[in-house]
Design an enzyme around this catalytic site. Structure first.
Site, PDB file in Angstrom:
ATOM      1  NE  ARG A  70      14.417 -33.860 -23.478  1.00  0.00           N
ATOM      2  CZ  ARG A  70      15.161 -34.777 -24.062  1.00  0.00           C
ATOM      3  NH1 ARG A  70      14.772 -35.322 -25.230  1.00  0.00           N
ATOM      4  NH2 ARG A  70      16.039 -35.351 -23.298  1.00  0.00           N
ATOM      5  CB  SER A 118      17.157 -39.087 -30.824  1.00  0.00           C
ATOM      6  OG  SER A 118      18.131 -37.634 -30.916  1.00  0.00           O
ATOM      7  CG  HIS A 152      19.574 -32.870 -30.331  1.00  0.00           C
ATOM      8  ND1 HIS A 152      19.132 -33.794 -31.308  1.00  0.00           N
ATOM      9  CD2 HIS A 152      19.747 -33.204 -29.091  1.00  0.00           C
ATOM     10  CE1 HIS A 152      19.069 -35.006 -30.064  1.00  0.00           C
ATOM     11  NE2 HIS A 152      19.416 -34.687 -29.268  1.00  0.00           N
ATOM     12  CE  LYS A 168      21.337 -45.348 -26.186  1.00  0.00           C
ATOM     13  NZ  LYS A 168      21.297 -44.141 -25.240  1.00  0.00           N
TER      14      LYS A 168
HETATM   15  P1  ADP Z   1      21.227 -38.371 -24.642  1.00  0.00           P
HETATM   16  O1  ADP Z   1      22.206 -39.140 -25.085  1.00  0.00           O
HETATM   17  O2  ADP Z   1      21.757 -37.457 -23.318  1.00  0.00           O
HETATM   18  O3  ADP Z   1      19.980 -38.978 -24.653  1.00  0.00           O
HETATM   19  P2  ADP Z   1      20.537 -36.488 -26.788  1.00  0.00           P
HETATM   20  O4  ADP Z   1      21.127 -36.788 -27.982  1.00  0.00           O
HETATM   21  O5  ADP Z   1      19.172 -37.312 -26.833  1.00  0.00           O
HETATM   22  O6  ADP Z   1      21.304 -37.334 -25.587  1.00  0.00           O
HETATM   23  O7  ADP Z   1      20.332 -35.082 -26.052  1.00  0.00           O
HETATM   24  C1  ADP Z   1      21.433 -34.398 -25.687  1.00  0.00           C
HETATM   25  C2  ADP Z   1      20.942 -33.106 -25.179  1.00  0.00           C
HETATM   26  O8  ADP Z   1      20.437 -32.330 -25.979  1.00  0.00           O
HETATM   27  C3  ADP Z   1      20.173 -33.547 -24.107  1.00  0.00           C
HETATM   28  O9  ADP Z   1      20.760 -33.626 -22.845  1.00  0.00           O
HETATM   29  C4  ADP Z   1      19.332 -32.176 -24.033  1.00  0.00           C
HETATM   30  O10 ADP Z   1      20.174 -31.230 -23.248  1.00  0.00           O
HETATM   31  C5  ADP Z   1      19.310 -31.471 -25.433  1.00  0.00           C
HETATM   32  N1  ADP Z   1      18.074 -31.963 -26.021  1.00  0.00           N
HETATM   33  C6  ADP Z   1      17.505 -33.228 -26.337  1.00  0.00           C
HETATM   34  N2  ADP Z   1      16.324 -33.071 -26.868  1.00  0.00           N
HETATM   35  C7  ADP Z   1      15.896 -31.859 -26.748  1.00  0.00           C
HETATM   36  C8  ADP Z   1      14.910 -31.150 -27.032  1.00  0.00           C
HETATM   37  N3  ADP Z   1      13.527 -31.668 -27.633  1.00  0.00           N
HETATM   38  N4  ADP Z   1      14.738 -29.822 -26.840  1.00  0.00           N
HETATM   39  C9  ADP Z   1      15.713 -29.159 -26.149  1.00  0.00           C
HETATM   40  N5  ADP Z   1      16.909 -29.899 -25.837  1.00  0.00           N
HETATM   41  C10 ADP Z   1      17.057 -31.191 -26.254  1.00  0.00           C
END
Ligand code: ADP
Length: 169
Positions: free
Chosen positions: A100, A137, A27, A51
């Site tokens: 990703r 995450s 992120h 959630k």
């Molecule tokens: P979600 O609720 O969409 O799963 P996340 O908080 O996991 O949200 O991730 C939000 C956004 O952050 C993703 O849609 C992606 O654009 C970006 N993101 C998440 N993980 C990565 C990563 N490892 N590398 C690059 N961008 C990421």
């Protein structure tokens, strides 16, 4: 047009949305890259009441605040509702997302097209740094729960918070 009225519209804004439960280095990579491309970057923690996360929304905001402190043009907010409404209310024309892998693509494309259809907001995809292409995450929580080392995947304050939450400090 010149003068103060025109200045507002020249501010280029974007939003990086997500759950951030918790924020990872993946992120952070996208946020820091967006902060170089835009004048103002909003990090929107989207609240999903259905959630329950590992961290409360306030805790996620606090962790994001700490790890993005060095980026002066980054603002952090929680939001409940449609992302396009968040954008409309703050005059944000662009959503920045990390891609990703191909597996992200179908769903992200659907969302991008839906959001564009709803309000004209554009989505820009940034290719993930290969170091973080497997990182999410959920994976961090899973690995940390079973005592695996995630210290290279999250900032130190997040690692500390994870260890505390999972009672292994
Ligand atoms: P979600 O609720 O969409 O799963 P996340 O908080 O996991 O949200 O991730 C939000 C956004 O952050 C993703 O849609 C992606 O654009 C970006 N993101 C998440 N993980 C990565 C990563 N490892 N590398 C690059 N961008 C990421």
């Amino acid at each position: 047009m010149t003068g103060p009225e025109s200045e507002g519209s020249l501010v280029r804004r974007a939003v990086c949305p997500g759950s951030f439960d918790p924020i990872t280095n993946g992120h952070l990579d996208i946020i820091s890259r967006a902060s170089r491309l835009y004048d103002e970057v909003y990090v929107a923690v989207m609240i999903n009441k259905a959630k329950k996360g590992l961290f409360e929304v306030d805790e996620r905001l606090d962790l994001i605040r700490q790890v993005t402190a060095e980026y002066e043009n980054v603002r952090i907010e929680a939001f409940h509702g449609l992302l396009v409404d968040f954008c409309k209310q703050r005059d944000i024309p662009a959503i920045v997302k990390g891609l990703r892998a191909v597996s992200d693509f179908d769903y992200e494309l659907q969302m991008a097209q839906m959001n564009n259809g709803l309000s004209g907001v554009e989505t820009l995809f940034v290719p993930t740094n290969p170091t973080y292409s497997f990182l999410s995450s959920s994976l961090v929580k899973e690995v940390a729960t079973w005592g695996g080392d995630v210290s290279h995947l999250v900032p130190p304050v997040v690692l500390e918070a994870l260890n505390k939450r999972l009672r292994r400090d």
